[in-house]
Design a protein around this motif. Sequence first.
Motif, PDB file in Angstrom:
ATOM      1  N   LEU A  71       0.904  -1.128  -0.067  1.00 61.54           N
ATOM      2  CA  LEU A  71      -0.045   0.009   0.122  1.00 61.54           C
ATOM      3  C   LEU A  71       0.795   1.211   0.081  1.00 61.54           C
ATOM      4  CD1 LEU A  71      -2.499   1.464   0.048  1.00 61.54           C
ATOM      5  CD2 LEU A  71      -2.696   1.159   2.523  1.00 61.54           C
ATOM      6  N   TYR A  72       1.713   1.203   0.998  1.00 58.56           N
ATOM      7  CA  TYR A  72       2.903   2.433   0.866  1.00 58.56           C
ATOM      8  C   TYR A  72       3.459   2.691  -0.481  1.00 58.56           C
ATOM      9  CZ  TYR A  72       2.851   3.659   5.820  1.00 58.56           C
ATOM     10  OH  TYR A  72       2.679   3.886   7.220  1.00 58.56           O
ATOM     11  N   ALA A  73       3.932   1.516  -1.298  1.00 57.14           N
ATOM     12  CA  ALA A  73       4.521   1.512  -2.735  1.00 57.14           C
ATOM     13  C   ALA A  73       3.214   2.323  -3.452  1.00 57.14           C
ATOM     14  CB  ALA A  73       4.756   0.427  -3.057  1.00 57.14           C
ATOM     15  N   ARG A  74       1.901   1.776  -3.559  1.00 59.89           N
ATOM     16  CA  ARG A  74       1.109   2.337  -4.481  1.00 59.89           C
ATOM     17  C   ARG A  74       0.698   3.934  -4.222  1.00 59.89           C
ATOM     18  NH1 ARG A  74      -4.201  -1.162  -3.485  1.00 59.89           N
ATOM     19  NH2 ARG A  74      -4.823   0.463  -4.891  1.00 59.89           N
ATOM     20  N   LEU A  75       0.932   4.212  -2.935  1.00 59.08           N
ATOM     21  CA  LEU A  75       0.664   5.717  -2.445  1.00 59.08           C
ATOM     22  C   LEU A  75       2.263   6.648  -2.535  1.00 59.08           C
ATOM     23  CD1 LEU A  75      -1.010   5.082   0.778  1.00 59.08           C
ATOM     24  CD2 LEU A  75      -2.348   5.718  -1.516  1.00 59.08           C
ATOM     25  N   GLY A  76       2.954   6.022  -3.573  1.00 54.70           N
ATOM     26  CA  GLY A  76       4.102   6.716  -3.863  1.00 54.70           C
ATOM     27  C   GLY A  76       5.425   6.722  -3.077  1.00 54.70           C
ATOM     28  N   ALA A  77       5.508   5.834  -1.776  1.00 53.10           N
ATOM     29  CA  ALA A  77       6.881   5.966  -0.968  1.00 53.10           C
ATOM     30  C   ALA A  77       7.819   5.250  -1.627  1.00 53.10           C
ATOM     31  CB  ALA A  77       6.204   5.328   0.278  1.00 53.10           C
ATOM     32  N   ASP A  78       8.814   5.711  -1.267  1.00 51.73           N
ATOM     33  CA  ASP A  78      10.216   4.938  -1.458  1.00 51.73           C
ATOM     34  C   ASP A  78      10.261   4.066  -0.403  1.00 51.73           C
ATOM     35  OD1 ASP A  78      10.751   6.106  -3.949  1.00 51.73           O
ATOM     36  OD2 ASP A  78      11.706   7.922  -2.584  1.00 51.73           O
ATOM     37  N   LEU A  79      10.327   2.540  -0.375  1.00 47.70           N
ATOM     38  CA  LEU A  79      10.372   1.508   0.540  1.00 47.70           C
ATOM     39  C   LEU A  79      11.917   1.100   0.876  1.00 47.70           C
ATOM     40  CD1 LEU A  79       7.543  -0.404  -0.558  1.00 47.70           C
ATOM     41  CD2 LEU A  79       7.489   0.866   1.235  1.00 47.70           C
ATOM     42  N   ALA A  80      12.133   1.070   2.238  1.00 48.90           N
ATOM     43  CA  ALA A  80      13.219   0.240   2.534  1.00 48.90           C
ATOM     44  C   ALA A  80      12.678  -1.036   3.450  1.00 48.90           C
ATOM     45  CB  ALA A  80      14.054   0.805   3.728  1.00 48.90           C
ATOM     46  N   ILE A  81      12.701  -2.343   2.907  1.00 49.41           N
ATOM     47  CA  ILE A  81      11.693  -3.446   3.629  1.00 49.41           C
ATOM     48  C   ILE A  81      12.859  -4.587   4.385  1.00 49.41           C
ATOM     49  CG2 ILE A  81      10.399  -5.496   3.293  1.00 49.41           C
ATOM     50  CD1 ILE A  81       9.363  -4.061   0.686  1.00 49.41           C
ATOM     51  N   CYS A  82      12.757  -4.806   5.492  1.00 47.88           N
ATOM     52  CA  CYS A  82      13.575  -5.802   6.207  1.00 47.88           C
ATOM     53  C   CYS A  82      12.700  -6.827   6.831  1.00 47.88           C
ATOM     54  CB  CYS A  82      14.446  -4.978   7.293  1.00 47.88           C
ATOM     55  SG  CYS A  82      13.589  -4.121   8.355  1.00 47.88           S
ATOM     56  N   GLY A  83      13.475  -7.823   7.193  1.00 47.85           N
ATOM     57  CA  GLY A  83      12.692  -9.036   7.889  1.00 47.85           C
ATOM     58  C   GLY A  83      13.537 -10.177   8.128  1.00 47.85           C
ATOM     59  N   ARG A  84      13.136 -11.177   8.599  1.00 52.31           N
ATOM     60  CA  ARG A  84      14.053 -12.128   9.034  1.00 52.31           C
ATOM     61  C   ARG A  84      14.463 -13.191   8.201  1.00 52.31           C
ATOM     62  NH1 ARG A  84      10.800 -14.853  13.977  1.00 52.31           N
ATOM     63  NH2 ARG A  84       9.351 -14.286  12.203  1.00 52.31           N
ATOM     64  N   ASP A  85      13.665 -13.405   7.009  1.00 51.84           N
ATOM     65  CA  ASP A  85      13.860 -14.318   5.842  1.00 51.84           C
ATOM     66  C   ASP A  85      14.035 -13.650   4.613  1.00 51.84           C
ATOM     67  OD1 ASP A  85      13.849 -16.291   4.104  1.00 51.84           O
ATOM     68  OD2 ASP A  85      11.978 -17.385   4.759  1.00 51.84           O
ATOM     69  N   GLY A  86      15.270 -13.144   4.202  1.00 51.56           N
ATOM     70  CA  GLY A  86      15.649 -12.669   3.055  1.00 51.56           C
ATOM     71  C   GLY A  86      15.035 -13.361   1.764  1.00 51.56           C
ATOM     72  N   ASP A  87      14.841 -14.642   1.597  1.00 50.91           N
ATOM     73  CA  ASP A  87      13.897 -15.287   0.410  1.00 50.91           C
ATOM     74  C   ASP A  87      12.609 -14.653   0.617  1.00 50.91           C
ATOM     75  OD1 ASP A  87      16.365 -16.750  -0.081  1.00 50.91           O
ATOM     76  OD2 ASP A  87      15.505 -18.358   1.231  1.00 50.91           O
ATOM     77  N   ARG A  88      11.891 -14.227   1.346  1.00 49.28           N
ATOM     78  CA  ARG A  88      10.723 -13.839   1.291  1.00 49.28           C
ATOM     79  C   ARG A  88      10.746 -12.425   0.902  1.00 49.28           C
ATOM     80  NH1 ARG A  88       7.108 -16.591   6.032  1.00 49.28           N
ATOM     81  NH2 ARG A  88       7.269 -18.633   4.986  1.00 49.28           N
ATOM     82  N   LEU A  89      11.563 -11.605   1.261  1.00 47.98           N
ATOM     83  CA  LEU A  89      11.648 -10.114   0.647  1.00 47.98           C
ATOM     84  C   LEU A  89      11.972 -10.058  -0.618  1.00 47.98           C
ATOM     85  CD1 LEU A  89      13.824  -9.049   3.651  1.00 47.98           C
ATOM     86  CD2 LEU A  89      11.380  -8.825   3.574  1.00 47.98           C
TER      87      LEU A  89
END
Length: 62
Positions: free
Chosen positions: A44-62
């Motif tokens: 949703l943030y991407a659809r609203l024009g934001a630049d994203l930095a995404i992090c998480g525990r499983d790099g394959d899912r990112l």
Amino acid sequence: MPDYSMTDDALAKLPAVFAPDLFKGQVVLMSGGGTGIGKATAALYARLGADLAICGRDGDRL
């Protein structure tokens, strides 16, 4: 057990009540953005024009 996950295409087609460029020029750090609520929120943030930095525990899912 039912599968409640949505594909990326399905998430992109959901209607939004926010202005399309609401977050244009803003950077959003999304923790847990590989699955579930984090993934849906990041989409949703991407659809609203934001630049994203995404992090998480499983790099394959990112």
